[in-house]
Structures are given as structure tokens and as C-alpha cells.
Design a protein around this motif. Structure first.
Motif, short mmCIF file in Angstrom:
data_model
loop_
_atom_site.label_atom_id
_atom_site.label_comp_id
_atom_site.label_asym_id
_atom_site.label_seq_id
_atom_site.Cartn_x
_atom_site.Cartn_y
_atom_site.Cartn_z
N GLY A 31 43.44 39.85 46.19
CA GLY A 31 44.86 40.75 46.43
C GLY A 31 45.23 40.40 44.87
O GLY A 31 45.89 41.45 44.93
N GLU A 32 45.62 39.45 44.13
CA GLU A 32 46.55 40.09 43.22
C GLU A 32 45.71 41.10 42.56
O GLU A 32 46.47 41.28 40.85
N LYS A 33 44.69 41.22 42.47
CA LYS A 33 43.62 41.63 41.13
C LYS A 33 43.82 43.09 41.98
O LYS A 33 43.30 44.03 41.75
N GLY A 34 44.46 43.34 43.27
CA GLY A 34 44.39 44.68 43.31
C GLY A 34 43.11 45.32 44.75
O GLY A 34 42.67 46.24 44.87
N ILE A 35 41.99 43.96 44.59
CA ILE A 35 40.56 44.38 45.45
C ILE A 35 40.91 43.52 47.50
O ILE A 35 41.23 42.73 47.49
N ARG A 36 41.33 44.87 48.24
CA ARG A 36 41.08 44.24 49.59
C ARG A 36 40.11 44.74 50.09
O ARG A 36 39.20 45.13 49.50
#
Length: 254
Positions: A177-182
């Protein structure tokens, strides 16, 4: 409402024009995404390649996740051709027929391990391969079924396997999540696909689901594709870790 223009999407799991993966590929392409499409083997290629060509897929390759090196080759090609990936659709599952048609408690260790590897661990492998290609975030989708959380007659061993897939979705969503990968699971009710044809008495399940669902009809691959395309869009950037029921309300009934 949203556009996927210029975004790069890999779709794994198309077998024919009735596949859930095909519905997802159609919807992603309709919203402007560029596609990479894979097929299982030479036998499947003659069915899948024409569909991929009709969709204007820029990358078309074989991918059997059980064959060493093929997954790495697909992601290597994506890295070389595109340099990035925005969306991953994983719509593959497998269980040996003898294990699938028997009781869960009787399934073989080998069959269970194979089902877990193809249906669950391959998704984690794909996410791991996609991660460096998603420096600005992305969306990874797999396909589940309500037999993951409730006992569905004749679904047998795939119930525990899909439960593991949904748990993997939640953990992957938390880790990335912190990498913007959902990360999400799409959970349509029963659909008449080639994969589902391997389940005993599946026609009975289709009829029962249609009767019980509040809107009294089953989801289509287009319905699933529409949800997939939305989840892949920037407008869904604050959604992750979900198991999304696409079943006409069947899952809310008792």
C-alpha cells in the motif's frame, strides 16, 4: 467517468471469448489501456491469439506458470517493451480432477500443492514481478468465488484454495500500500466459463444462484470487466485489499 488511456495492462487467463479474463481485457481496452495478453500453451494459442489481435494487444506471449522461466520471460518482455506496468489481471486456477471431485479431506498432498501453486502462489509471483514496474503505483487483480467463505457443494478443494487467495490479497495489499500498489479480488457468482465446467453439477449451481440472487440473473464477464476497469482507474486509488462481490446480490442471501 474515467480513462485508462496510456496505461499498460497485463491480462493472464484468457481461454476463449467466454473467459472472465476476456471480459476484463475488453473493458480495460475500451477505457484506453494498452494490453499484454498471454495464453497457456500452443493448443490455447489458436483460440486466444485472434481475440488478442482483435483487442489490439501490443504484447502476446505464452505463459504456463508451472513451466520454469515463462513468467520471467513475460515480465522481461514487458520491461523491455513498455518499461512499466499499471495493471495486472490474474485469472487462472487449477486443481487435478481427481482431487477436485473428491472430498476435501481426501485430497492428495500433491494435488493440493499444485492447486495452491497455480491458483494462489502464481499471483504472488506475478505481483513480485510487477512491483518494480509500478514505481508510481498500480493495481493487481485476481478472481475468487464465494466458495472461499461458505461451503458450496461440489466446489470441494477449491474452497480452501480460494480462501488462501483472498487472504493473500489482503496481506499483499497491506505490504504494498505504501507504494501505491493496490490489490483486489473480484468475486463473481457462478459464471458459465470453461474453468467452471470442471465442477460437478455446475448447472445446478447456476440455476440456484440465479433464483436466489435479488436481481434474479447471473453476472456476465462484462459485469466483471467493468468492475476491474474501475478498480484499475485513478478514481479507485483509495481502494485496496477488497474482495468485490459481483453476483447480483447472491452473497447477501441466506
Amino acid at each position: 467517468m474515467f480513462s485508462l488511456s496510456g496505461r499498460k495492462a497485463l491480462v493472464v487467463g484468457i481461454a476463449n471469448d467466454q473467459s472472465i479474463a476476456y471480459g476484463c481485457a475488453q473493458a480495460l481496452r475500451a477505457q484506453g489501456a494498452d494490453l499484454a495478453v498471454t495464453w497457456l500453451n500452443d493448443k490455447a494459442e489458436r483460440f486466444v491469439r485472434p481475440l488478442a489481435e482483435d483487442l489490439g494487444a501490443e504484447i502476446m506471449l505464452p505463459l504456463d506458470v508451472a513451466r520454469p522461466g515463462q513468467l520471467e520471460a513475460v515480465f522481461g518482455t514487458i520491461a523491455d517493451r513498455w518499461g512499466r506496468l499499471d495493471t495486472l489481471v490474474h485469472s487462472i486456477a487449477f486443481a487435478p480432477k481427481a482431487d477436485l471431485h473428491g472430498r476435501v479431506v481426501d485430497c492428495s498432498a500433491e494435488g493440493f500443492a499444485m492447486a495452491m501453486d497455480v491458483s494462489v502462489h502464481s499471483f504472488l509471483r506475478m505481483i513480485r514481478s510487477a512491483e518494480p514496474l509500478m514505481p508510481e503505483g498500480g493495481c493487481c487483480l485476481s478472481v475468487s468465488f464465494f466458495g472461499s467463505s461458505r461451503v458450496v457443494r461440489h466446489y470441494n478443494m477449491m474452497g480452501p484454495v480460494k480462501a488462501a487467495l483472498e487472504s493473500a490479497v489482503r496481506y499483499a495489499a497491506a505490504e504494498l500500500g505504501e507504494k501505491g500498489i493496490r490489490v483486489h479480488a473480484l468475486s463473481p457468482g457462478p459464471l458459465k466459463t470453461r474453468a467452471a465446467s470442471g465442477i460437478d453439477h455446475f448447472d445446478e449451481l447456476l440455476a440456484a444462484a440465479s433464483e436466489r440472487a435479488p436481481i434474479h440473473h447471473l453476472a456476465t464477464i462484462e459485469d466483471v470487466g467493468a468492475v476491474a476497469a474501475f478498480l484499475a482507474s485513478p478514481e479507485a486509488r483509495n481502494l485496496t485489499g477488497g474482495v468485490h462481490d459481483i453476483d447480483g446480490g447472491f452473497s447477501i442471501t441466506a
